[in-house]
Structures are given as structure tokens and as C-alpha cells.
Design a protein around this motif. Structure first.
Motif, PDB file in Angstrom:
ATOM      1  N   LYS A   1       0.939  -1.087   0.130  1.00  0.00           N
ATOM      2  CA  LYS A   1      -0.052  -0.081   0.064  1.00  0.00           C
ATOM      3  C   LYS A   1       0.928   1.296   0.103  1.00  0.00           C
ATOM      4  O   LYS A   1       0.314   2.455  -0.009  1.00  0.00           O
ATOM      5  CB  LYS A   1      -1.036  -0.101   1.252  1.00  0.00           C
ATOM      6  CG  LYS A   1      -1.868  -0.986   1.138  1.00  0.00           C
ATOM      7  CD  LYS A   1      -2.786  -1.451   2.325  1.00  0.00           C
ATOM      8  CE  LYS A   1      -3.713  -0.313   2.458  1.00  0.00           C
ATOM      9  NZ  LYS A   1      -4.723  -0.683   3.825  1.00  0.00           N
TER      10      LYS A   1
ATOM     11  N   ASN B   1       0.223  -3.731  16.158  1.00  0.00           N
ATOM     12  CA  ASN B   1       0.622  -5.126  15.843  1.00  0.00           C
ATOM     13  C   ASN B   1       1.558  -5.439  16.667  1.00  0.00           C
ATOM     14  O   ASN B   1       2.133  -6.631  17.045  1.00  0.00           O
ATOM     15  CB  ASN B   1       0.956  -4.929  14.406  1.00  0.00           C
ATOM     16  CG  ASN B   1      -0.394  -4.767  13.449  1.00  0.00           C
ATOM     17  OD1 ASN B   1      -1.360  -5.020  14.090  1.00  0.00           O
ATOM     18  ND2 ASN B   1      -0.311  -4.365  12.397  1.00  0.00           N
TER      19      ASN B   1
ATOM     20  N   ASP C   1       9.272  -5.520   3.350  1.00  0.00           N
ATOM     21  CA  ASP C   1       9.225  -6.542   2.353  1.00  0.00           C
ATOM     22  C   ASP C   1       8.433  -5.456   1.070  1.00  0.00           C
ATOM     23  O   ASP C   1       7.477  -4.751   1.385  1.00  0.00           O
ATOM     24  CB  ASP C   1       8.213  -7.569   2.622  1.00  0.00           C
ATOM     25  CG  ASP C   1       7.801  -8.549   1.337  1.00  0.00           C
ATOM     26  OD1 ASP C   1       8.810  -9.132   0.986  1.00  0.00           O
ATOM     27  OD2 ASP C   1       6.647  -8.215   0.882  1.00  0.00           O
TER      28      ASP C   1
ATOM     29  N   GLN D   1      -5.362 -10.077   4.967  1.00  0.00           N
ATOM     30  CA  GLN D   1      -5.402  -8.687   4.242  1.00  0.00           C
ATOM     31  C   GLN D   1      -6.396  -7.550   4.706  1.00  0.00           C
ATOM     32  O   GLN D   1      -7.165  -6.818   4.108  1.00  0.00           O
ATOM     33  CB  GLN D   1      -5.859  -8.973   2.797  1.00  0.00           C
ATOM     34  CG  GLN D   1      -4.678  -9.936   2.034  1.00  0.00           C
ATOM     35  CD  GLN D   1      -4.872  -9.821   0.486  1.00  0.00           C
ATOM     36  OE1 GLN D   1      -5.804 -10.382  -0.128  1.00  0.00           O
ATOM     37  NE2 GLN D   1      -3.903  -9.322  -0.046  1.00  0.00           N
TER      38      GLN D   1
ATOM     39  N   LEU E   1      -3.127 -11.152   8.656  1.00  0.00           N
ATOM     40  CA  LEU E   1      -4.462 -10.556   9.103  1.00  0.00           C
ATOM     41  C   LEU E   1      -5.230 -10.893   7.871  1.00  0.00           C
ATOM     42  O   LEU E   1      -6.399 -10.060   7.811  1.00  0.00           O
ATOM     43  CB  LEU E   1      -4.232  -9.110   9.133  1.00  0.00           C
ATOM     44  CG  LEU E   1      -3.290  -9.065  10.426  1.00  0.00           C
ATOM     45  CD1 LEU E   1      -3.320  -7.132  10.664  1.00  0.00           C
ATOM     46  CD2 LEU E   1      -3.724  -9.662  11.772  1.00  0.00           C
TER      47      LEU E   1
ATOM     48  N   SER F   1       7.937 -16.631  -3.063  1.00  0.00           N
ATOM     49  CA  SER F   1       6.621 -16.427  -2.429  1.00  0.00           C
ATOM     50  C   SER F   1       5.652 -17.453  -3.043  1.00  0.00           C
ATOM     51  O   SER F   1       5.474 -17.295  -4.452  1.00  0.00           O
ATOM     52  CB  SER F   1       6.363 -14.958  -2.489  1.00  0.00           C
ATOM     53  OG  SER F   1       4.951 -14.908  -2.082  1.00  0.00           O
TER      54      SER F   1
ATOM     55  N   TYR G   1       4.592  -3.850  -6.490  1.00  0.00           N
ATOM     56  CA  TYR G   1       3.840  -3.106  -5.698  1.00  0.00           C
ATOM     57  C   TYR G   1       3.941  -1.393  -6.177  1.00  0.00           C
ATOM     58  O   TYR G   1       4.237  -0.586  -5.318  1.00  0.00           O
ATOM     59  CB  TYR G   1       4.591  -3.048  -4.305  1.00  0.00           C
ATOM     60  CG  TYR G   1       4.393  -4.654  -3.700  1.00  0.00           C
ATOM     61  CD1 TYR G   1       3.660  -5.514  -4.324  1.00  0.00           C
ATOM     62  CD2 TYR G   1       5.119  -5.063  -2.464  1.00  0.00           C
ATOM     63  CE1 TYR G   1       3.487  -6.877  -3.828  1.00  0.00           C
ATOM     64  CE2 TYR G   1       5.124  -6.411  -1.992  1.00  0.00           C
ATOM     65  CZ  TYR G   1       4.256  -7.068  -2.582  1.00  0.00           C
ATOM     66  OH  TYR G   1       4.139  -8.330  -2.044  1.00  0.00           O
TER      67      TYR G   1
ATOM     68  N   HIS H   1      -1.808   1.517  13.656  1.00  0.00           N
ATOM     69  CA  HIS H   1      -1.819  -0.033  13.373  1.00  0.00           C
ATOM     70  C   HIS H   1      -0.417  -0.798  13.566  1.00  0.00           C
ATOM     71  O   HIS H   1      -0.487  -1.934  14.258  1.00  0.00           O
ATOM     72  CB  HIS H   1      -2.280  -0.291  12.016  1.00  0.00           C
ATOM     73  CG  HIS H   1      -3.852   0.023  11.774  1.00  0.00           C
ATOM     74  ND1 HIS H   1      -4.411   0.119  10.765  1.00  0.00           N
ATOM     75  CD2 HIS H   1      -4.948   0.328  12.679  1.00  0.00           C
ATOM     76  CE1 HIS H   1      -5.719   0.612  10.478  1.00  0.00           C
ATOM     77  NE2 HIS H   1      -5.806   0.746  11.941  1.00  0.00           N
TER      78      HIS H   1
ATOM     79  N   TYR I   1      -7.704  -5.397  -0.241  1.00  0.00           N
ATOM     80  CA  TYR I   1      -7.678  -5.169   1.224  1.00  0.00           C
ATOM     81  C   TYR I   1      -9.190  -4.809   1.599  1.00  0.00           C
ATOM     82  O   TYR I   1      -9.931  -4.264   1.008  1.00  0.00           O
ATOM     83  CB  TYR I   1      -6.769  -3.789   1.336  1.00  0.00           C
ATOM     84  CG  TYR I   1      -5.420  -4.422   1.019  1.00  0.00           C
ATOM     85  CD1 TYR I   1      -5.016  -5.112   2.094  1.00  0.00           C
ATOM     86  CD2 TYR I   1      -4.330  -3.850   0.010  1.00  0.00           C
ATOM     87  CE1 TYR I   1      -3.422  -5.754   1.857  1.00  0.00           C
ATOM     88  CE2 TYR I   1      -3.177  -4.536  -0.286  1.00  0.00           C
ATOM     89  CZ  TYR I   1      -2.699  -5.301   0.787  1.00  0.00           C
ATOM     90  OH  TYR I   1      -1.429  -5.568   0.629  1.00  0.00           O
TER      91      TYR I   1
ATOM     92  N   GLY J   1       1.065  -6.103   6.361  1.00  0.00           N
ATOM     93  CA  GLY J   1       0.924  -4.692   5.431  1.00  0.00           C
ATOM     94  C   GLY J   1       0.249  -3.726   6.487  1.00  0.00           C
ATOM     95  O   GLY J   1      -0.710  -3.940   6.981  1.00  0.00           O
ATOM     96  N   THR J   2       0.902  -2.436   6.396  1.00  0.00           N
ATOM     97  CA  THR J   2       0.121  -1.352   6.993  1.00  0.00           C
ATOM     98  C   THR J   2       0.792   0.063   6.504  1.00  0.00           C
ATOM     99  O   THR J   2       1.943   0.008   6.352  1.00  0.00           O
ATOM    100  CB  THR J   2       0.024  -1.512   8.652  1.00  0.00           C
ATOM    101  OG1 THR J   2      -0.730  -0.541   8.767  1.00  0.00           O
ATOM    102  CG2 THR J   2       1.403  -1.321   9.004  1.00  0.00           C
ATOM    103  N   ILE J   3      -0.178   0.943   6.355  1.00  0.00           N
ATOM    104  CA  ILE J   3       0.444   2.359   6.175  1.00  0.00           C
ATOM    105  C   ILE J   3       0.119   3.310   7.231  1.00  0.00           C
ATOM    106  O   ILE J   3       0.201   4.428   7.126  1.00  0.00           O
ATOM    107  CB  ILE J   3      -0.063   2.853   4.901  1.00  0.00           C
ATOM    108  CG1 ILE J   3      -1.494   2.682   4.465  1.00  0.00           C
ATOM    109  CG2 ILE J   3       0.604   2.457   3.594  1.00  0.00           C
ATOM    110  CD1 ILE J   3      -2.069   3.402   3.215  1.00  0.00           C
TER     111      ILE J   3
END
Ligand SMILES: NC(=O)c1ccc[n+]([C@@H]2O[C@H](COP(=O)([O-])OP(=O)(O)OC[C@H]3O[C@@H](n4cnc5c(N)ncnc54)[C@H](OP(=O)(O)O)[C@@H]3O)[C@@H](O)[C@H]2O)c1
Length: 260
Positions: A22, A247, A62, A213, A211, A163, A67, A243, A31, A237-239
Motif C-alpha cells: 500500500k 501490531n 518487504d 489482508q 491478517l 513467495s 507493488y 496499526h 484489502y 502490511g500497513t500504512i
């Protein structure tokens, strides 16, 4: 933040890693969050996120060419700091509308060389084959693993991996490569077999979609992943710095003290 070694010979990485889809991509993703369009963070917001990650003890990031602008933005945001362990991928390209895949040796080499330029690094710590789901075929016939092995030998890559999207592919990948990235959350557990085999072989294991997504956001999801024997790091993943902090708290409350 607890640190674990990525496989037998890899670097020490934080048990919580930062996923950056993101940071650079807003389309073609699944998402949670309703119909509102995704918006990439501003440079100021992205810098605040990375500062928060570093303060919280996260050293694993990552990314992937698929992306969007993620690699390029990380190149300017991370600067010359060697504190970060950067994982990127090769084989998938996303043009803003759809993905295209090329796992040939030539495409993989070009992709890694471009990642090094975008990330502004002379060496990237981890490169994963970004599978389209044909894991076994890619491993056996594409030329991608051999090219990654050559790049590792030449010193441009530290660790190589895949992956994966299938259990069979994951099992094949851990036999041959240093690292796998697999899906694990309480609703998706098929890759437990891959994680167990990776543990036996001393290979690194990164978790994606812990999570689901954003569709199953609970501390339990993180607790489950981080306490599964064989898991090295859970890449979430987070922006959102908020959060991220939540986490980290969930991981701190859950992570076993011993190194896995
Ligand atoms: N190789 C592959 O095929 C592949 C595929 C998928 C993912 N990955 C990698 O694995 C990483 C993780 O997977 P993912 O990002 O797809 O899924 P994920 O980590 O399961 O979930 C990310 C989503 O959860 C939300 N989230 C995170 N923490 C939260 C919290 N405390 N409270 C509420 N919402 C929260 C995020 O939104 P906010 O931004 O609002 O926090 C984001 O929308 C990716 O970023 C990527 O690096 C790789």
C-alpha cells in the motif's frame, strides 16, 4: 522486538516485518476497507511510518516491483542506512491494471538490477520469485532459480527464495532455496506443512496475509503466526503508524522468548 535468524545463514530479522504493497499501489488489491479508493501515503506520512517502524525495533521490509512505486519510494526513504533488511521479488510486473509474469533468467536478472537501482543499494538482502501460482513449474523449468543462484554467487543478493501459492510448490521451494514466503492465518493453514519442512531444513520462513489482508484483524492472527514453530517473521502490511504500534503490542504479548 524479538529477532530471529532468517534460516541458518541469513540475517537477524524482527519477528514483525513491514509489508509495503500500500506504500506504492492502489489498484488490483483485495484489502478490507470498503468502497473508498486506496490512496498512497504522502512522503511525510511514509517517513513517519518508517520512523515508527525503526523506533519499534522493526528491521525487515518487504517490497516488490509489482507493488507500484514501493521500491522507488523505499530507495529514497531508507537512504544509505544498512540497518534495514530489504526483501524484494522478481517475476511479476503490475502496470496499474493487470499483472504480467516473466520468470526467464533474463527477465529475473533485469528485474533484480532494476530493484538495486530503485532501492539505491549495491546488494539486496533477499529476493523472492513472485509466483503466479505455477510454483512447481517455475522452479523446474523457468530458469529463475538458477539465475537467482548466479546473482547470489556474484554477491548482488544475500538470500534467495520464493513467495509461493501452493503447498507442493512451497515444499519444493524449501528444498532448493533459502527462504519461502507463505500464507498463514487461522483460516488459511495449508502451508503449515511447508513451514514444518522449512524448520527441518533450517530455511527462513516469512508469513504473508497473517491478517487475511485486513479481513481478519485480531491479535490472535498475529499470535498464531508468530508462535508457529518454524516461522521467522510475520510480514504485516500497513500504512498506519497506529496499526503498526497495535501490531507490535500484539506481537510482544504473544512472541515466545526463545528464537525459533
Ligand atoms: N508475494 C505475494 O504474493 C504477496 C501477496 C500478498 C502479500 N505479500 C506481502 O505480505 C505483506 C502482508 O500481506 P498483506 O499486506 O497482503 O495482508 P495483511 O498483512 O494480512 O493485511 C494488511 C491489511 O491489514 C490492515 N491492518 C494491518 N494492521 C492492522 C491493524 N492493527 N488494525 C486494522 N487493520 C490493520 C492494513 O490496513 P492499514 O494500512 O490501514 O493498516 C492492510 O489493509 C504484504 O504487504 C506484502 O509485503 C506478498
Amino acid at each position: 522486538m524479538q529477532m530471529r535468524r532468517l534460516g541458518t545463514n541469513g540475517p537477524l530479522v524482527s519477528v514483525l516485518g513491514l509489508g509495503t504493497v500500500k506504500l506504492g499501489r492502489t489498484t488490483g488489491v483485495k484489502y478490507a476497507g470498503g468502497p473508498a479508493p486506496l490512496v498512497v501515503p504522502t512522503d511525510g506520512e511514509a517517513r513517519a511510518l518508517l520512523d515508527a517502524a525503526r523506533e519499534l525495533g522493526i528491521n525487515l521490509i518487504d517490497t516488490a516491483p509489482a507493488y507500484g512505486t514501493s521500491e522507488e519510494r523505499l530507495g529514497s526513504l531508507l537512504g544509505k542506512s544498512t540497518d534495514w533488511i530489504v526483501c524484494t521479488k522478481a517475476g511479476e510486473e503490475f502496470d496499474g491494471d493487470r499483472s504480467r509474469y516473466d520468470f526467464s533468467a533474463q527477465a529475473v536478472r533485469r528485474s533484480v538490477e532494476r530493484s538495486l537501482r530503485r532501492l539505491r543499494r549495491e546488494r539486496v538482502d533477499v529476493v523472492l520469485i513472485h509466483s503466479d501460482g505455477r510454483d512447481a513449474e517455475i522452479l523446474e523449468r523457468s530458469g529463475a532459480p538458477e539465475e537467482l543462484e548466479r546473482l547470489r554467487k556474484s554477491g548482488l543478493i544475500g538470500q534467495i527464495g520464493m513467495s509461493t501459492k501452493t503447498v507442493g510448490g512451497g515444499l519444493a521451494a524449501v528444498e532448493r532455496l533459502d527462504v519461502v514466503m507463505v500464507t498463514l492465518n487461522p483460516r488459511e493453514t495449508a502451508d503449515l506443512a511447508v513451514i514444518a519442512r522449512a524448520k527441518e531444513l533450517g530455511k527462513g520462513v516469512l508469513i504473508k496475509k497473517a491478517l487475511a489482508q485486513g479481513h481478519a484483524v485480531t491479535g490472535a492472527g498475529l499470535e498464531f503466526a508468530v508462535n508457529t514453530l518454524g516461522v521467522t517473521s510475520v510480514v504485516v502490511g500497513t500504512i498506519s503508524p497506529e496499526h503498526l504500534r497495535e501490531n507490535v503490542s500484539a506481537i510482544r504479548a504473544a512472541a515466545c522468548p526463545e528464537s525459533f
